[in-house]
Scaffold this active site. Structure first.
Site, PDB file in Angstrom:
ATOM      1  N   PRO A 171      28.594   7.362  55.927  1.00 47.53           N
ATOM      2  CA  PRO A 171      28.959   8.547  56.698  1.00 47.53           C
ATOM      3  C   PRO A 171      27.764   9.188  57.425  1.00 47.53           C
ATOM      4  O   PRO A 171      27.953   9.843  58.433  1.00 47.53           O
ATOM      5  CB  PRO A 171      29.527   9.503  55.653  1.00 47.53           C
ATOM      6  N   ASP A 172      26.558   8.946  56.924  1.00 46.85           N
ATOM      7  CA  ASP A 172      25.356   9.436  57.598  1.00 46.85           C
ATOM      8  C   ASP A 172      25.110   8.527  58.805  1.00 46.85           C
ATOM      9  O   ASP A 172      24.492   7.479  58.697  1.00 46.85           O
ATOM     10  CB  ASP A 172      24.160   9.392  56.635  1.00 46.85           C
ATOM     11  N   GLU A 173      25.619   8.944  59.948  1.00 47.30           N
ATOM     12  CA  GLU A 173      25.556   8.092  61.130  1.00 47.30           C
ATOM     13  C   GLU A 173      24.140   7.831  61.627  1.00 47.30           C
ATOM     14  O   GLU A 173      23.916   7.015  62.499  1.00 47.30           O
ATOM     15  CB  GLU A 173      26.395   8.690  62.270  1.00 47.30           C
ATOM     16  N   TYR A 174      23.151   8.506  61.062  1.00 51.61           N
ATOM     17  CA  TYR A 174      21.769   8.275  61.469  1.00 51.61           C
ATOM     18  C   TYR A 174      21.165   7.047  60.789  1.00 51.61           C
ATOM     19  O   TYR A 174      20.064   6.635  61.118  1.00 51.61           O
ATOM     20  CB  TYR A 174      20.916   9.512  61.191  1.00 51.61           C
TER      21      TYR A 174
END
Length: 110
Positions: free
Chosen positions: A48-51
């Site tokens: 979920p951490d798109e980075y």
């Protein structure tokens, strides 16, 4: 859907086929741990951490979702009398769910 409605007819007609395919997908993505027998990893995923643009290993979110999907596939098979792939239970029980004892928290990934 099933937990909310208890719709066994849906589970028999459509749901189990979908759930079993999801479980098979997760089984196809795991990598056995080379050092610890019975442990499995899911590597190189975008959590979920798109980075995390290059992918991470053992995303707590991904591994937990996979574990829940695999366990539900086993449960659904029992309910509808479907075939259980033994790998569903094995992988669900062996998926690495990272936990930092000192912080008493699950790190996002390895």
């Amino acid at each position: 859907y099933f937990y909310t409605t208890s719709d066994v007819l849906w589970l028999k007609k459509d749901g189990f086929r979908l759930v079993s395919k999801v479980a098979d997908f997760f089984v196809s993505k795991v990598v056995p741990d080379k050092a610890v027998s019975g442990q499995y990893h899911i590597n190189t995923v975008i959590p979920p951490d798109e980075y995390a643009s290059h992918g991470v290993n053992d995303s707590i979110y991904t591994n937990w979702a996979a574990k829940m999907a695999l366990e539900f596939a086993v449960e659904a098979a029992d309910i509808v009398g479907g075939a259980v792939n033994p790998k569903w239970r094995e992988v669900a029980q062996g998926l690495v769910l990272l936990f930092d004892e000192k912080k008493q928290a699950h790190p996002e990934n390895a």
